[in-house]
Design an enzyme around this catalytic site. Structure first.
Site, PDB file in Angstrom:
ATOM      1  N   SER A 164       0.898  -1.073  -0.095  1.00  0.00           N
ATOM      2  CA  SER A 164      -0.108   0.144   0.122  1.00  0.00           C
ATOM      3  C   SER A 164       0.829   1.226   0.195  1.00  0.00           C
ATOM      4  CB  SER A 164      -0.840   0.090   1.256  1.00  0.00           C
ATOM      5  OG  SER A 164      -1.893  -0.974   1.023  1.00  0.00           O
TER       6      SER A 164
ATOM      7  N   SER B 171      -4.787  -5.230  -6.146  1.00  0.00           N
ATOM      8  CA  SER B 171      -4.524  -4.055  -5.009  1.00  0.00           C
ATOM      9  C   SER B 171      -4.954  -4.203  -3.749  1.00  0.00           C
ATOM     10  CB  SER B 171      -5.043  -2.966  -5.931  1.00  0.00           C
ATOM     11  OG  SER B 171      -6.233  -2.647  -5.325  1.00  0.00           O
ATOM     12  N   ASP B 172      -4.416  -3.500  -3.021  1.00  0.00           N
ATOM     13  CA  ASP B 172      -4.886  -3.157  -1.518  1.00  0.00           C
ATOM     14  C   ASP B 172      -6.040  -1.952  -1.687  1.00  0.00           C
ATOM     15  OD1 ASP B 172      -5.474  -3.463   1.411  1.00  0.00           O
ATOM     16  OD2 ASP B 172      -3.270  -3.729   1.602  1.00  0.00           O
ATOM     17  N   TRP B 173      -6.695  -1.756  -0.546  1.00  0.00           N
ATOM     18  CA  TRP B 173      -7.816  -0.901  -0.438  1.00  0.00           C
ATOM     19  C   TRP B 173      -7.682   0.317  -1.099  1.00  0.00           C
ATOM     20  CZ3 TRP B 173     -12.351  -2.564   1.375  1.00  0.00           C
ATOM     21  CH2 TRP B 173     -13.272  -1.563   1.846  1.00  0.00           C
TER      22      TRP B 173
END
Length: 752
Positions: A281, A312-314
């Site tokens: 991230s 992907s992350d958040w």
């Protein structure tokens, strides 16, 4: 040829035939999957392909305020997500940001509704549902919740990590879920980092061994099996080493350090078969993880041979624009991330990724070949995971969820995770007739033993925790016949009446002082110092002033500075995050029903600015510099004593490319049965790049009866002897090496 040789040859032939047959079967299976992927991809429209790359949060398909609704899914929104936007993945529990664990029956109905809707789409491509089941099925009520990773690492028991993976996969699948965002393979070398506890500690070999064992247990030989599920390596790569210790802030990691410490656990995870990777991230050396083509393509795929998909992350793709200022628009951010090698976007709250990527593909700015590549990777994992064949939850609840067997494994893990750091004058174990004062903010809460990602994201909703699991206070009361008094609050932040605690301490034989941290994860856990809260220090000082014997018990995800208190306490027991069975396990150890065997997976710092890992360079322990932690990596006492002796190397010299065999004796020299971890360290005496003073290369944990001795055998490979050389390539240089086991050392040479 005698009969014995004939039998051995016959068995060898059978074994070789089985291996060849297995290889052929695996090759045929892979070819079948590739044919299915190619055939399906050829039928897909561009819109369907872009949809597969889109991952949305559950809230996108939820009714308004639907968290506690019997059926929180809005059928029209679900239809829109799958029919119009062709969404490939959904994540999270109902409903962000107040998501919490759901009953297993409700999960099964929700995920079945999603499967049924996907089966009505044109191509019937299943949704892969992702969840953060990082220490058990964390978002399913009454699931078996294990010690967090930092505590699992303290067991130094890969078999327990394997069993945790098995049980977690089983309970995730019984919940109707498909995909687990675990394990974290980041290396925990920055104690301030609020996700330290999600790692397996500071050592490369330990993290690789524990993480690989978890993956093998979780996935088995066939991730399409009903009781297995795909894992996801997090967070590739360098996320865990922010310069300032704050979550999602820059790391400055040179390529040699990256390859020496941070990449190997991910490589081990790839070799163990993890089919998905979640992206860092933050950023390393000025390049955000979601824009780092060198990491995502050249290294992850080119060097490691990873053939799964990256997610992907958040919300991190859009943050290339909104936060990192790397892109001049959301559209440009998506182009950068996809071309860098991100295959699936955790958007997560809307369809902006879908619209913008579709436009980029139609304009040719993102080539169709790149879209096809990403979608093929996603479809490949879905086929390998058996999602195309699954039309209902893979496992029944009965016999697979919250079983007695799983609970027993969890209790063993919690017991082996706890570290006895100090035991002056053998204060422990306590007498079950002693009168005990229990005080401190961590004494009467389940949350402090579990941490984040427990029932809720931050793990801080004590009211949601199961009432049948004992806190430390409950467990002490259940364990002893003596008088137990508690002075404390109902919440971590409640003020404790210090005057009352002091008065009660004088009336009791022993004080159990439970200190530590409230629960947290990610940016919510950012702190400015490792020092304990002043109010905890004030309580401790007042208790010590009474002169009563004190057992310091700590819970929390980081090594908060306890030096002043630990120096005055007669006993120190480090709990970290031992999970739902932590209270019972701690009481078992305090009263001697279990002999402690945990070892520190990190160096426990003496002070806030005294952060040096055990595998430091010689310059870090030269002249006035010192490695002087409060407790070193690998430290952990027992109620018995052990001795290692007879370290023997099979030969004094080996050639480059050969393995080195060694053996050592370990003996229980005390009066109680116990478990001991024997660790093999290696030091390269002189090299073209400075080498650590020692590095862990092997370990084994054994249980020994009083007086029992065993001989343990180890093997060091050329990889164990190698390092990242001047040309940024792994090399093995001839010269002298020193092996250390316990207090013994032996040297050998590597020859050209």
């Amino acid at each position: 040829m005698n009969k014995t040789k004939k039998i051995k040859n016959y068995l060898a032939i059978i074994l070789m035939s089985a291996v060849l047959e297995s290889d052929v079967s695996a090759q045929e299976s892979n070819e079948a999957v590739e044919n299915q992927v190619r055939a399906l991809l050829a039928q897909m429209t561009l819109e369907e392909k872009v949809g597969q790359m889109t991952q949305i949060d559950f809230s996108v398909i939820s009714v308004a305020d639907g968290q506690d609704a019997e059926n929180p899914i809005d059928p029209a929104k679900l239809e829109e997500a799958l029919m119009q936007y062709h969404v490939g993945s959904i994540l999270n529990a109902p409903s962000t940001p107040n998501n919490k664990a759901q009953p297993i029956g409700k999960w099964r109905r929700l995920t079945q509704q999603i499967r049924d809707a996907a089966a009505r789409t044109r191509l019937k491509i299943p949704v892969i549902y992702g969840i953060d089941a990082i220490h058990g099925a964390t978002y399913t009520q009454n699931a078996v919740l294990f010690p967090q990773a930092i505590s699992m690492a303290a067991t130094f028991n890969p078999e327990l990590s394997f069993r945790e993976g098995e049980i977690t996969a089983r309970e995730v699948k019984a919940s109707g879920l498909d995909w687990n965002f675990a394990p974290v393979m980041d290396i925990g070398r920055q104690p301030l980092w609020p996700r330290l506890w999600e790692t397996y500690g500071e050592d490369v070999h330990l993290a690789s061994a524990m993480g690989s064992a978890y993956i093998r247990g979780h996935q088995g030989d066939d991730i399409a099996a009903a009781d297995k599920a795909p894992t996801c390596l997090k967070h590739y790569v360098g996320y865990s080493y922010p310069l300032n210790g704050k979550d999602r802030t820059p790391a400055w990691i040179g390529e040699r350090a990256l390859r020496e410490w941070f990449l190997p656990p991910f490589e081990a995870g790839v070799l163990a078969g993890a089919p998905t990777v979640m992206v860092n991230s933050a950023e390393v050396d000025g390049v955000p993880g979601h824009a780092n083509r060198h990491y995502l393509n050249d290294i992850l795929r080119g060097e490691m041979g990873f053939d799964g998909f990256t997610v992907s992350d958040w919300e991190d793709i859009i943050r290339l624009y909104s936060r990192d200022k790397l892109a001049d628009s959301p559209r440009e951010a998506i182009k950068i991330a996809v071309m860098a090698g991100v295959d699936m976007s955790m958007v997560p709250f809307d369809y902006s990724f879908y619209y913008l990527l579709l436009d980029l593909a139609q304009s040719g700015e993102v080539p169709l070949a790149r879209i096809d590549e990403a979608v093929a990777r996603i479809l490949r994992v879905k086929y390998r995971s058996g999602l195309f064949e699954r039309r209902e939850p893979a496992l029944p609840e009965a016999g697979y969820f919250a079983t007695a067997e799983a609970a027993a494994v969890n209790r063993q893990a919690a017991r082996e995770a706890i570290v006895l750091a100090k035991n002056d004058h053998r204060l422990l174990p306590l007498s079950k007739r002693a009168s005990v004062l229990v005080t401190g903010p961590a004494a009467n809460l389940l949350s402090v033993m579990n941490g984040g990602w427990t029932i809720t994201w931050q793990g801080n909703k004590e009211e949601f925790y199961p009432q049948d699991k004992p806190t430390l206070l409950d467990a002490i009361r259940q364990k002893t016949e003596g008088n137990v008094t508690y002075v404390g609050g109902k919440q971590f932040s409640d003020e404790i009446n210090i005057e009352q605690a002091v008065s009660e301490a004088r009336r009791h034989d022993i004080v159990v002082l439970a200190l530590g941290e409230k629960t947290y994860t990610e940016t919510e856990g950012n702190i400015d110092s490792l020092q304990l809260d002043p109010v905890q220090l004030q309580l401790a000082r007042a208790i010590f002033h009474t002169g009563k014997p004190v057992v310091l018990v700590t819970f929390g995800g980081r090594p908060r500075i306890i030096t002043e208190i630990a120096n005055q306490a007669q006993a120190v027991v480090l709990g970290f995050l031992p999970g739902m069975e932590g209270g019972a396990a701690m009481a078992d150890i305090l009263f001697g029903d279990v002999n402690p065997s945990g070892k520190l997976p990190i160096s426990y710092p003496r002070d806030s600015n005294d952060i040096t890992p055990y595998d430091h360079k010689p310059i870090e322990a030269y002249e006035s510099n010192q490695y002087r932690p409060l407790y070193p990596f690998g430290h952990g006492l027992s109620y018995t004593t052990f001795e290692t002796n007879g370290l023997r190397l099979a030969q004094p010299a080996i050639k480059t490319g050969e393995n080195l065999q060694l053996s050592v004796n370990v003996k229980n020299t005390g009066n109680l049965a116990g478990k001991e971890t024997v660790m093999v360290y290696l030091h390269d005496v002189a090299a073209s790049v400075t080498r650590p003073v020692k590095q862990l290369k092997a370990f084994k944990k054994v249980e020994l009866q009083p007086g029992e001795q065993r001989t343990l055998e180890f093997e060091l490979t050329p990889r164990d002897l190698s390092f990242i050389g001047l040309e940024m390539k792994r090399v093995l240089e001839p010269g002298e090496f020193i092996v250390t086991v316990g207090s013994e050392t032996a040297s050998f040479h590597v020859l050209n």
